[in-house]
Write a protein that holds these residues in place. Structure first.
Motif, PDB file in Angstrom:
ATOM      1  N   PRO A 167      68.881 -63.692 -32.005  1.00  0.00           N
ATOM      2  CA  PRO A 167      69.505 -63.487 -33.315  1.00  0.00           C
ATOM      3  C   PRO A 167      69.761 -62.001 -33.581  1.00  0.00           C
ATOM      4  O   PRO A 167      69.102 -61.135 -33.000  1.00  0.00           O
ATOM      5  CB  PRO A 167      68.466 -64.057 -34.299  1.00  0.00           C
ATOM      6  CG  PRO A 167      67.653 -65.003 -33.481  1.00  0.00           C
ATOM      7  CD  PRO A 167      67.597 -64.411 -32.106  1.00  0.00           C
ATOM      8  N   GLY A 183      66.835 -72.356 -27.937  1.00  0.00           N
ATOM      9  CA  GLY A 183      68.068 -71.907 -28.571  1.00  0.00           C
ATOM     10  C   GLY A 183      69.098 -73.020 -28.605  1.00  0.00           C
ATOM     11  O   GLY A 183      68.854 -74.138 -28.130  1.00  0.00           O
ATOM     12  N   LYS A 203      72.261 -69.439 -27.798  1.00  0.00           N
ATOM     13  CA  LYS A 203      72.354 -68.495 -28.903  1.00  0.00           C
ATOM     14  C   LYS A 203      71.240 -68.748 -29.921  1.00  0.00           C
ATOM     15  O   LYS A 203      70.621 -69.813 -29.934  1.00  0.00           O
ATOM     16  CB  LYS A 203      73.723 -68.573 -29.575  1.00  0.00           C
ATOM     17  CG  LYS A 203      73.976 -69.858 -30.348  1.00  0.00           C
ATOM     18  CD  LYS A 203      75.309 -69.777 -31.075  1.00  0.00           C
ATOM     19  CE  LYS A 203      75.527 -71.016 -31.954  1.00  0.00           C
ATOM     20  NZ  LYS A 203      76.789 -70.923 -32.724  1.00  0.00           N
ATOM     21  N   GLN A 204      71.038 -67.731 -30.764  1.00  0.00           N
ATOM     22  CA  GLN A 204      69.968 -67.792 -31.774  1.00  0.00           C
ATOM     23  C   GLN A 204      68.633 -68.160 -31.113  1.00  0.00           C
ATOM     24  O   GLN A 204      67.893 -69.009 -31.598  1.00  0.00           O
ATOM     25  CB  GLN A 204      70.313 -68.796 -32.863  1.00  0.00           C
ATOM     26  CG  GLN A 204      71.548 -68.446 -33.667  1.00  0.00           C
ATOM     27  CD  GLN A 204      71.390 -67.144 -34.450  1.00  0.00           C
ATOM     28  OE1 GLN A 204      71.956 -66.110 -34.102  1.00  0.00           O
ATOM     29  NE2 GLN A 204      70.605 -67.188 -35.511  1.00  0.00           N
TER      30      GLN A 204
END
Length: 226
Positions: A167, A183, A203-204
């Motif tokens: 993030p 993620g 992602k994240q």
């Protein structure tokens, strides 16, 4: 002067061995394989009680203690290690994230892209190794299912790696240790212009230490995945 007779009863050797093995079993809480000593400890204890009764030997309390310790720690040690493994296993992934066997997916170059495509948009957890690179704190890095040589700058097969993106504002300090990454799986936008870039990205992501054997199911919960 007459000497008083000594009333000496031999100790059953099995009783002594049973107690020694029973005491050794207590170390099974730290070294799992020592819990196996409970088997000969129990057998020798029972043989000692039989010999003591048949030959009128001493050592009854020793044999009983050996049996008790063998039974107690022969059961307690495996339960303790399985429970501790489960705790560590569940601490690797964030709650609600699907655990996947990264190595099994990456192994087959023909089917892995299709498998990843079916997982697009899902929250998943993969266990593997960060690809060595320069720089201490990273917000974006490649992850492989296998430990790669520690020479920085090596370029592994893009089909056997995946990008990890943390993030905004978060970083992770690179280390040559197994990690578990939770993620959301998406297509890697950089792969459209760079054929050497991994096709997919987490992602994240949250990076946690991989505390259990790589690509191994929890011994109790199971359910597949790493």
């Amino acid at each position: 002067m007459a000497q008083a007779d000594l009333n000496y009863t031999p100790v059953a050797p099995q009783a002594v061995l049973s107690l020694m093995l029973g005491v050794s079993c207590t170390l099974g809480l730290f070294f799992p394989w020592l819990a196996l000593l409970a088997i000969p400890g129990l057998v020798l204890g029972l043989l000692a009680l039989k010999s003591i009764s048949h030959y009128e030997l001493s050592g009854h309390q020793l044999a009983r203690r050996g049996i008790q310790l063998s039974l107690l720690f022969g059961v307690l040690a495996p339960v303790w290690h399985l429970t501790w493994y489960e705790i560590r296993f569940h601490s690797e992934a964030l709650p609600g994230y699907k655990r996947l066997d990264f190595a099994a997916i990456a192994k087959n170059r023909e089917t892995s892209p299709k498998k990843w495509e079916t997982l697009i948009g899902q929250q998943v957890c993969l266990k593997g190794y960060a690809v060595p690179r320069k720089g201490g704190h990273l917000s974006l890095f490649r992850m492989s299912d296998q430990m790669l040589p520690s020479s920085f700058g090596s370029q592994p097969d893009p089909q056997k790696t995946i990008m990890v993106q943390l993030p905004k504002g978060k970083t992770w300090e690179w280390q040559h240790q197994p990690i578990a990454v939770s993620g959301t799986l998406v297509r890697n936008p950089d792969a459209e212009d760079d054929p050497d870039a991994p096709r997919f990205l987490l992602k994240q992501s949250t990076v946690l230490p991989a505390l259990t054997s790589d690509h191994f199911r929890g011994p109790i919960s199971g359910g597949g995945g790493c």
